[in-house]
Design an enzyme around this catalytic site. Structure first.
Site, PDB file in Angstrom:
ATOM      1  N   LYS A 184     -43.745  20.558   0.536  1.00  0.00           N
ATOM      2  CA  LYS A 184     -43.864  20.798   1.982  1.00  0.00           C
ATOM      3  C   LYS A 184     -44.272  22.233   2.302  1.00  0.00           C
ATOM      4  CE  LYS A 184     -41.451  16.944   3.875  1.00  0.00           C
ATOM      5  NZ  LYS A 184     -40.612  16.383   4.885  1.00  0.00           N
ATOM      6  N   LYS A 208     -44.650   9.903   6.875  1.00  0.00           N
ATOM      7  CA  LYS A 208     -44.737   9.948   8.338  1.00  0.00           C
ATOM      8  C   LYS A 208     -45.622  11.095   8.807  1.00  0.00           C
ATOM      9  CE  LYS A 208     -39.889   9.254   9.136  1.00  0.00           C
ATOM     10  NZ  LYS A 208     -39.339  10.305   8.290  1.00  0.00           N
ATOM     11  N   LYS A 268     -47.232   9.562  -1.970  1.00  0.00           N
ATOM     12  CA  LYS A 268     -46.355   8.619  -1.260  1.00  0.00           C
ATOM     13  C   LYS A 268     -46.787   8.468   0.194  1.00  0.00           C
ATOM     14  CE  LYS A 268     -42.704  11.349   0.751  1.00  0.00           C
ATOM     15  NZ  LYS A 268     -41.467  11.204   1.421  1.00  0.00           N
TER      16      LYS A 268
HETATM   17  N1  AQP Z   1     -43.284   6.215   0.647  1.00  0.00           N
HETATM   18  C1  AQP Z   1     -42.024   5.883   0.553  1.00  0.00           C
HETATM   19  N2  AQP Z   1     -41.652   4.789  -0.182  1.00  0.00           N
HETATM   20  C2  AQP Z   1     -40.340   4.420  -0.264  1.00  0.00           C
HETATM   21  N3  AQP Z   1     -39.338   5.100   0.346  1.00  0.00           N
HETATM   22  C3  AQP Z   1     -39.671   6.178   1.087  1.00  0.00           C
HETATM   23  N4  AQP Z   1     -38.949   7.047   1.818  1.00  0.00           N
HETATM   24  C4  AQP Z   1     -39.766   7.966   2.369  1.00  0.00           C
HETATM   25  N5  AQP Z   1     -41.032   7.713   2.038  1.00  0.00           N
HETATM   26  C5  AQP Z   1     -41.009   6.615   1.235  1.00  0.00           C
HETATM   27  C6  AQP Z   1     -37.504   6.965   1.978  1.00  0.00           C
HETATM   28  O1  AQP Z   1     -37.244   6.803   3.380  1.00  0.00           O
HETATM   29  C7  AQP Z   1     -36.015   7.457   3.701  1.00  0.00           C
HETATM   30  C8  AQP Z   1     -36.187   8.332   4.900  1.00  0.00           C
HETATM   31  O2  AQP Z   1     -36.978   9.452   4.612  1.00  0.00           O
HETATM   32  P1  AQP Z   1     -36.983  10.709   5.584  1.00  0.00           P
HETATM   33  O3  AQP Z   1     -37.684  10.413   6.821  1.00  0.00           O
HETATM   34  O4  AQP Z   1     -35.634  11.221   5.817  1.00  0.00           O
HETATM   35  O5  AQP Z   1     -37.754  11.780   4.798  1.00  0.00           O
HETATM   36  P2  AQP Z   1     -38.932  11.684   3.813  1.00  0.00           P
HETATM   37  O6  AQP Z   1     -38.439  11.181   2.511  1.00  0.00           O
HETATM   38  O7  AQP Z   1     -39.524  13.051   3.797  1.00  0.00           O
HETATM   39  O8  AQP Z   1     -39.919  10.591   4.478  1.00  0.00           O
HETATM   40  P3  AQP Z   1     -41.392  10.766   5.005  1.00  0.00           P
HETATM   41  O9  AQP Z   1     -41.859   9.514   5.566  1.00  0.00           O
HETATM   42  O10 AQP Z   1     -42.254  11.374   3.952  1.00  0.00           O
HETATM   43  O11 AQP Z   1     -41.219  11.776   6.197  1.00  0.00           O
HETATM   44  P4  AQP Z   1     -41.890  13.162   6.418  1.00  0.00           P
HETATM   45  O12 AQP Z   1     -43.373  12.916   6.299  1.00  0.00           O
HETATM   46  O13 AQP Z   1     -41.444  13.546   7.778  1.00  0.00           O
HETATM   47  O14 AQP Z   1     -41.377  14.075   5.354  1.00  0.00           O
HETATM   48  C9  AQP Z   1     -35.573   8.225   2.442  1.00  0.00           C
HETATM   49  O15 AQP Z   1     -34.590   7.444   1.779  1.00  0.00           O
HETATM   50  C10 AQP Z   1     -36.823   8.277   1.618  1.00  0.00           C
HETATM   51  O16 AQP Z   1     -36.544   8.341   0.232  1.00  0.00           O
END
Ligand code: AQP
Length: 356
Positions: A136, A221, A218
């Site tokens: 990040k 969001k 991956k």
């Molecule tokens: N691509 C993914 N496949 C499976 N699981 C995923 N998780 C995130 N991306 C995937 C799981 O979703 C939960 C919530 O994640 P989060 O929003 O708290 O943070 P993150 O892991 O950083 O998810 P994002 O979508 O990538 O958000 P941003 O882009 O804002 O950082 C967690 O259990 C995560 O493992």
């Protein structure tokens, strides 16, 4: 929705650290999602789906972790909306507020207080090794916020406050749960057994859903392009368009394997959304091209999300209902969090342990 079943003949992506539900009876589960945008199918398949399935067996605390969503630049108005949107998705996906405690992190201030105490028991060196921080912050580590660097310690506080036994998460959060374990063990070693040492609960398939536009990364969001993800609130025509445009591999075979990252990703999404194992899908699509496969996949996703979207629309029209659920959830979470924090303060020697 069917209960999670690790014994199913789905190809295991992370065969370690999964537990059969029977072994989970009576355990405490904690997890959270940051309101940094609308949940995508990666969050759903890797995390939320399991929160719902685990309700059968565990005492669950599911949090909208809004303090985590301010570690990077954000828009306050969007954040306010996203907090309720994530709570509505929790409810629409099947989290039952009678069985699970649903709440917003900033409504239980013990999270921030414990995070400070844990900061004083965490090492700069171990946080610097966290891959999510490196991803990040990228090349801009000098201007990354201290909050982004410290994110995993706040996450440790979230989990340890509720004495969670298991933490259902996707693969990307495994390193943070391991750090939580290290902090808990270190703390217990110095002060006695204050914390339950939690284990990650990572699904064998779906733990790392990849971007539709780039299967080497991956699904996320905060991805640059909305073609990277399918949001849980995308309308059917948008879902169809995104899947039809999803990157594919060379060749035309519908097969799961390391040489086919794009099709493997789509097969995993199909498998979990339709509750059909991957070998069955490979057989079903033998000799058929990508176009037919993608068309069918789009319909499977549209149908699987339809009831969730309908319920989400109803909930969105009545914010007072969800706000009430979250208030009740915070009232249930608070005494549990307070009990742990008081024990921690007592052990550490802080005077705050004596407050009313
Ligand atoms: N691509 C993914 N496949 C499976 N699981 C995923 N998780 C995130 N991306 C995937 C799981 O979703 C939960 C919530 O994640 P989060 O929003 O708290 O943070 P993150 O892991 O950083 O998810 P994002 O979508 O990538 O958000 P941003 O882009 O804002 O950082 C967690 O259990 C995560 O493992």
């Amino acid at each position: 929705m069917r209960a999670y079943s690790p014994g199913k003949d789905n190809r295991s992506m992370t065969p370690d650290n999964t537990r059969f539900p029977e072994q989970l009876k009576g355990k405490v589960a904690f997890s959270g999602i940051q309101p940094s945008g609308i949940i995508h199918i990666g969050n759903y398949l890797g995390a939320v789906r399991n929160f719902v399935a685990l309700q059968e067996y565990t005492r669950g605390y599911y949090c909208v972790v809004d303090l985590h969503a301010i570690t990077e630049k954000h828009n306050p108005e969007e954040l306010r909306n996203n907090i309720l949107a994530i709570a509505n998705i929790y409810l629409a996906a099947g989290l039952d507020p009678k069985r699970s405690t649903l709440f917003v992190q900033s409504q239980v201030h013990e999270h921030a207080e414990l995070a400070w105490i844990l900061n004083c028991h965490s090492y700069f060196g171990e946080l610097r090794r966290m891959t999510q921080f490196k991803d990040k912050a990228g090349k801009n580590q000098e201007s990354a916020t201290v909050g982004l660097f410290d994110y995993p310690v706040l996450m440790a506080a979230d989990i340890l406050l509720y004495q969670a036994d298991i933490v259902p998460v996707g693969e990307d959060q495994k390193q943070h749960v391991e750090l939580t374990r290290n902090i808990a063990e270190r703390f217990n070693h110095v002060y006695g057994d204050v914390f339950t040492v939690p284990e990650p609960y990572i699904p064998p398939v779906g733990a790392r859903i990849r971007g539709l536009d780039d299967p080497t990364k991956k699904m996320s969001k905060s991805a640059q392009s909305p073609n990277n993800y399918i949001s849980l609130t995308d309308p059917p025509d948008v879902i169809r368009r995104k899947i039809s445009r999803a990157v594919t591999d060379s060749g035309s075979e519908i097969r799961h394997g390391p040489d086919k990252p794009a099709i493997s990703n789509l097969l995993e999404i199909y498998s979990l959304m339709a509750d059909v194992d991957i070998p069955t899908l490979e057989q079903r699509y033998e000799g058929k091209g990508y176009a037919q496969f993608k068309k069918d996949l789009a319909e499977v996703v549209v149908e699987r999300l339809r009831p969730i979207q309908e319920r989400y629309q109803q909930l969105s029209a009545d914010p007072a209902y969800t706000i009430g659920i979250l208030k009740e959830g915070a009232e249930r979470a608070k005494p549990v969090a307070r009990q742990t924090l008081t024990a921690v303060m007592e052990e550490v020697g802080l005077f705050g342990a004596h407050r009313a």
